[in-house]
Design an enzyme around this catalytic site. Structure first.
Site, PDB file in Angstrom:
ATOM      1  CB  THR A  32      65.193  52.917  -3.721  1.00  0.00           C
ATOM      2  OG1 THR A  32      66.440  52.247  -3.921  1.00  0.00           O
ATOM      3  CG2 THR A  32      65.478  54.409  -3.634  1.00  0.00           C
ATOM      4  CG  ASP A  33      68.552  49.324  -1.483  1.00  0.00           C
ATOM      5  OD1 ASP A  33      68.453  50.035  -2.510  1.00  0.00           O
ATOM      6  OD2 ASP A  33      69.090  48.204  -1.495  1.00  0.00           O
ATOM      7  CD  GLU A  34      70.240  53.098  -5.887  1.00  0.00           C
ATOM      8  OE1 GLU A  34      70.893  54.127  -6.126  1.00  0.00           O
ATOM      9  OE2 GLU A  34      69.825  52.322  -6.760  1.00  0.00           O
ATOM     10  CE1 TYR A  65      65.245  56.115  -8.330  1.00  0.00           C
ATOM     11  CE2 TYR A  65      67.104  54.857  -7.461  1.00  0.00           C
ATOM     12  CZ  TYR A  65      65.743  55.000  -7.672  1.00  0.00           C
ATOM     13  OH  TYR A  65      64.871  54.044  -7.212  1.00  0.00           O
ATOM     14  CE  LYS A  67      61.589  56.362  -5.189  1.00  0.00           C
ATOM     15  NZ  LYS A  67      60.184  56.261  -5.710  1.00  0.00           N
TER      16      LYS A  67
END
Length: 342
Positions: free
Chosen positions: A137-139, A161, A165
């Site tokens: 994810t870009d997060e 979260y 990741k």
């Protein structure tokens, strides 16, 4: 010239999820035999599974991703040429409330599937066509005020979260470096489309508009996200798997034109609902309420996807306004999906 990919067996973890179910569908439509591993514990995931089980070249296995023995047995029997690892807990608010669940699924679960993939690959005479694809994810980048994330930036996750990741990514790289496992990593921006869990931002907003409940916006509503249609995302995953270079990380996003504030998204959804229901303009916007921001809420995400374009030729095809209207229509036409799952 694109490679000609022969029909093969592929394995997808998390294939009953939002992005996973669309990836499974895309793979099946191009003739792949798709083996799906998913616990499918939520009712909306079970509905996604029923939608896909109608296709004869998809086979589901209900399994906890941490069950190494059962997972290895399935992999050895089915002999996939690729493994797409999407199984994950992905709700930021839930990760703040219960981080342990995210550590178990996203970190421990990833280590298990990596062990299984490595053992299978090594026992299969190190098949040159095999690759392990990790969907991130870009997060993991954190927040960016100006410019866009590129793949060489250091990771700076700001919530449990995204931290889980990022940890999963580090494990994938470690297994590649120490055991030679052939890997590709993709990092995607925010997805929207049909079959997403009803507790996520866009379907949650649609459901509340549908039921005439308060539509909540965190903080000032000015947090910016790059929104990509799930079908554009899954095609990017396949492009990276087919054409990408082993060991590389690829950003996936829809570009600056699809960067929207949360307030813009909510207002667009409200307007779509009013248009579809032939309500007076602004009716649903009256439901909007601002609430306290959540901890660790990143200000802005923006993805530089030049590397993926260069290596694979992939491009987005679904304009945001069209994709969003189609998404809102789907949820309104399948309102039991929201009502049964809320």
């Amino acid at each position: 010239m694109k490679k000609t990919i022969p029909t093969q067996t592929v394995l997808v973890t998390g294939g009953a999820g939002f992005i996973g179910s669309h990836l499974v569908e895309d793979l099946a439509e191009r003739g792949e035999h798709v083996v799906v591993i998913d616990w499918a514990k939520e009712s909306w995931q079970k509905q996604n599974r029923k939608c896909l089980e109608r296709k004869k070249n998809i086979r589901f296995h209900t399994l906890d991703i941490r069950d190494k023995k059962s997972l290895l047995n399935i992999v050895v029997i089915t002999k996939p040429s690729r493994i797409f690892h999407l199984a994950a807990e992905s709700h930021v608010d839930k990760s703040i409330a219960n981080p342990g669940l995210f550590l178990e699924t996203n970190i421990r679960g990833t280590s298990v599937i990596l062990d299984v993939a490595t053992k299978y690959w090594q026992g299969n005479q190190r098949n040159n066509d095999f690759r392990f694809h990790y969907c991130s994810t870009d997060e993991v980048y954190g927040s960016i005020e100006q410019g866009s994330f590129h793949e060489n930036l250091p990771l700076h996750p700001n919530n449990p979260y995204s931290a889980s990741k990022a940890a999963g990514e580090h494990l994938v790289t470690a297994w590649s470096n120490t055991r030679g496992l052939p890997i590709i990593v993709t990092r995607s921006s925010n997805n929207y489309g049909t079959r997403q869990g009803p507790d996520k931002f866009i379907p949650l907003t649609i459901g509340r508009c549908m039921r005439r409940e308060r539509v909540l916006l965190h903080g000032s509503g000015q947090n910016i996200r790059d929104w990509i249609h799930v079908r554009d995302h899954t095609k990017a995953i396949i492009a990276a798997a087919d054409e990408g270079r082993l060991g590389e990380v690829y950003n996936i996003g829809a570009g600056p034109e699809n960067e929207k504030t949360n307030q813009e998204i909510v207002e667009l959804i409200c307007d779509c609902v009013d248009e579809i229901r032939e309500e007076p303009v602004g009716t649903s916007r009256n439901l909007i309420r601002f609430v306290q921001d959540r901890p660790g809420n990143d200000r802005r995400y923006s993805m530089d996807t030049a590397k993926l374009h260069h290596d694979t030729g992939w491009q987005t095809t679904i304009p945001f306004e069209i994709g969003l209207m189609e998404t809102v229509k789907w949820y309104l036409e399948n309102n039991d999906y929201c009502e049964r799952n809320m």
